[in-house]
Design a protein around this motif. Structure first.
Motif, short mmCIF file in Angstrom:
data_model
loop_
_atom_site.label_atom_id
_atom_site.label_comp_id
_atom_site.label_asym_id
_atom_site.label_seq_id
_atom_site.Cartn_x
_atom_site.Cartn_y
_atom_site.Cartn_z
N ASP A 1 70.07 77.71 14.73
CA ASP A 1 69.20 76.67 15.27
C ASP A 1 69.00 75.59 14.21
O ASP A 1 68.10 75.67 13.37
N ARG B 1 68.05 72.46 14.41
CA ARG B 1 66.82 71.67 14.51
C ARG B 1 65.66 72.41 13.84
O ARG B 1 64.86 71.81 13.11
N GLN B 2 65.60 73.71 14.06
CA GLN B 2 64.53 74.50 13.45
C GLN B 2 64.66 74.54 11.92
O GLN B 2 63.67 74.41 11.20
N ASN C 1 63.52 71.15 10.57
CA ASN C 1 62.07 70.97 10.66
C ASN C 1 61.31 71.86 9.68
O ASN C 1 60.28 71.46 9.14
N ARG C 2 61.84 73.04 9.43
CA ARG C 2 61.11 73.99 8.59
C ARG C 2 61.38 73.82 7.10
O ARG C 2 60.46 73.95 6.28
N LYS D 1 65.06 64.72 7.33
CA LYS D 1 64.71 64.80 8.75
C LYS D 1 64.92 63.46 9.44
O LYS D 1 65.40 63.38 10.58
N GLU E 1 73.43 67.85 19.02
CA GLU E 1 73.27 69.22 18.51
C GLU E 1 74.44 69.67 17.63
O GLU E 1 74.25 70.30 16.60
#
Length: 212
Positions: A118, A120-121, A124-125, A132, A140
């Protein structure tokens, strides 16, 4: 076997080897064998495979018996080469082992190019606001590909500085077209090389500027 699996060779400065995980295990030290007995079967096999081949290739490099290579490499800790023999780093993926040696600080990381996750995760994390912002408009598949490139370069840099995955994934800024890494807490810079070889993606971080 040495030249067959050697990706980079700059005599007395830098050597990079890529070894498939289907070769016979090489000799490990007694301490390494004892340490492996505390691990699960699969983890112990990987632990001994890594250290056996690190010893093997360094013995070829220095013309020293593999078991006399002054390597200290406890589980999950930065490996140390004593006797002023330089620095070593390695990385595993499912089907390959990457080993790097240099006279100066080095970190290496390897992933399969088609690894699914993932993205995107992860962005973001773990990534910083600047990264970002750059990647938020990607679709994707492009995001997955670019995130994997950043990941191997950041993890190679973390190994170079003996840092921690968290929080240092966010403390490292990759810049200049993926050629430089800035470690924000002390403003130190590292030289990067991103290589695609067959089905693998390879990140190399160095204090010296040795390769493209």
């Amino acid at each position: 076997i040495n030249s067959k699996y050697q990706l980079v060779k700059i005599p007395d400065k830098l050597h990079i080897w890529l070894i498939p995980k289907l070769l016979p295990i090489k000799s490990a030290s007694i301490d390494e064998i004892i340490a492996s007995q505390k691990l699960s079967y699969s983890r112990a096999k990987e632990f001994l495979y890594c250290r056996g081949y690190v010893r093997y290739f360094l013995s070829e490099l220095f013309q020293i018996d593999p078991l006399k290579i002054p390597l200290e490499a406890p589980n999950k800790k930065k490996p140390i080469l004593k006797d002023d023999l330089g620095y070593v780093s390695w990385s595993n993926c499912k089907d390959a082992l990457l080993i790097g040696w240099s006279r100066n600080l080095i970190g290496v990381d390897i992933e399969k190019k088609d690894r699914l996750f993932d993205a995107r995760q992860i962005n973001n994390r773990f990534f910083n606001n600047q990264e970002k912002e750059i990647y938020k408009t990607l679709d994707e598949e492009d995001l997955r590909s670019q995130t994997l490139k950043l990941w191997v370069l950041k993890e190679a840099t973390i190994k170079c500085i003996n840092g921690r995955l968290i929080p240092d994934l966010g403390n490292i800024i990759i810049k200049e077209n993926l050629k430089k890494a800035l470690y924000v807490p002390n403003q130190s810079e590292f030289n990067l090389s991103l290589k695609e070889y067959e089905k693998w993606l390879i990140g190399i971080a160095l204090k010296e500027n040795l390769i493209d």
